[in-house]
Design an enzyme around this catalytic site. Sequence first.
Site, mmCIF file in Angstrom:
data_model
loop_
_atom_site.group_PDB
_atom_site.id
_atom_site.type_symbol
_atom_site.label_atom_id
_atom_site.label_comp_id
_atom_site.label_asym_id
_atom_site.label_seq_id
_atom_site.Cartn_x
_atom_site.Cartn_y
_atom_site.Cartn_z
ATOM 1 C CE LYS A 1 2.032 11.725 -15.262
ATOM 2 N NZ LYS A 1 0.900 12.585 -14.980
ATOM 3 C CE1 TYR B 1 1.797 13.052 -9.428
ATOM 4 C CE2 TYR B 1 1.296 10.801 -9.689
ATOM 5 C CZ TYR B 1 1.827 12.019 -10.178
ATOM 6 O OH TYR B 1 2.368 11.821 -11.542
ATOM 7 C CG ASN C 1 0.140 14.203 -18.050
ATOM 8 O OD1 ASN C 1 0.454 13.175 -17.353
ATOM 9 N ND2 ASN C 1 0.567 15.640 -17.431
ATOM 10 C CG HIS D 1 6.022 13.621 -12.364
ATOM 11 N ND1 HIS D 1 4.998 14.472 -11.719
ATOM 12 C CD2 HIS D 1 6.918 13.510 -11.632
ATOM 13 C CE1 HIS D 1 5.538 15.163 -10.678
ATOM 14 N NE2 HIS D 1 6.754 14.590 -10.589
ATOM 15 C CD GLU E 1 8.408 14.875 -7.380
ATOM 16 O OE1 GLU E 1 9.098 14.490 -8.576
ATOM 17 O OE2 GLU E 1 7.471 15.424 -7.146
HETATM 18 P P1 CMP Z 1 1.755 15.445 -12.865
HETATM 19 O O1 CMP Z 1 3.078 16.443 -13.466
HETATM 20 O O2 CMP Z 1 2.251 13.967 -12.909
HETATM 21 O O3 CMP Z 1 1.146 15.999 -11.649
HETATM 22 C C1 CMP Z 1 -0.084 15.623 -11.109
HETATM 23 C C2 CMP Z 1 -0.891 15.180 -12.209
HETATM 24 O O4 CMP Z 1 -2.251 15.446 -12.072
HETATM 25 C C3 CMP Z 1 -0.739 16.166 -13.708
HETATM 26 O O5 CMP Z 1 0.703 15.690 -14.096
HETATM 27 C C4 CMP Z 1 -1.854 15.601 -14.429
HETATM 28 O O6 CMP Z 1 -1.595 14.354 -15.137
HETATM 29 C C5 CMP Z 1 -2.835 15.198 -13.373
HETATM 30 N N1 CMP Z 1 -3.998 16.312 -13.335
HETATM 31 C C6 CMP Z 1 -5.253 16.016 -13.594
HETATM 32 N N2 CMP Z 1 -5.963 17.050 -13.623
HETATM 33 C C7 CMP Z 1 -5.365 18.032 -13.528
HETATM 34 C C8 CMP Z 1 -5.477 19.610 -13.180
HETATM 35 N N3 CMP Z 1 -6.601 19.885 -13.244
HETATM 36 N N4 CMP Z 1 -4.321 20.281 -12.749
HETATM 37 C C9 CMP Z 1 -2.990 19.664 -12.677
HETATM 38 N N5 CMP Z 1 -2.917 18.371 -12.778
HETATM 39 C C10 CMP Z 1 -3.968 17.605 -13.197
#
Ligand code: CMP
Length: 137
Positions: A9, A49, A112, A115, A126
């Site tokens: 990311k 998403y 974070n 993904h 995906e």
């Molecule tokens: P990712 O695996 O990319 O999938 C969706 C993303 O939403 C997740 O990682 C997080 O970076 C983001 N996100 C933000 N808030 C939340 C939450 N409460 N629960 C899950 N994903 C979240």
Amino acid sequence: MEQTLSIIKPDAVKKGVVGKILDRFETNGLRIAATRKMQLSQADAEAFYAVHSHRPFFKDLVEFMISGPVVVSVLEGENAVLKNRELMGATNPKEAAAGTIRADFAESIDANAVHGSDSLENAKIEIEFFFSKREIC
Ligand code: CMP
């Protein structure tokens, strides 16, 4: 053999840890079958998403994912979906086990670092979203 989709990311790309993250995949038995650095458009991020479109964090998630370039990859190996999720650690870096990518490189649940597909079924969807068959080898 499984294939899974990884996205490094914008936060991790900005930090300059793309090589370190790709190295974790390769040293843990995940082969890089395809990879590309790219800037997602708003439409790209919203479509990728779409499953989260009704979640309260959707707008922030899309904004974050288009805030800079990402590196998308297809990772291949035995149990690739689960192995990648283990290497990434918990979605919230505060809950991620020591030594995982998110524990080492991520700041928050939004920023974070990575993904990874959450199932084999979603991995196929995906991977097709980002790569054509001839790019995966
Ligand atoms: P990712 O695996 O990319 O999938 C969706 C993303 O939403 C997740 O990682 C997080 O970076 C983001 N996100 C933000 N808030 C939340 C939450 N409460 N629960 C899950 N994903 C979240």
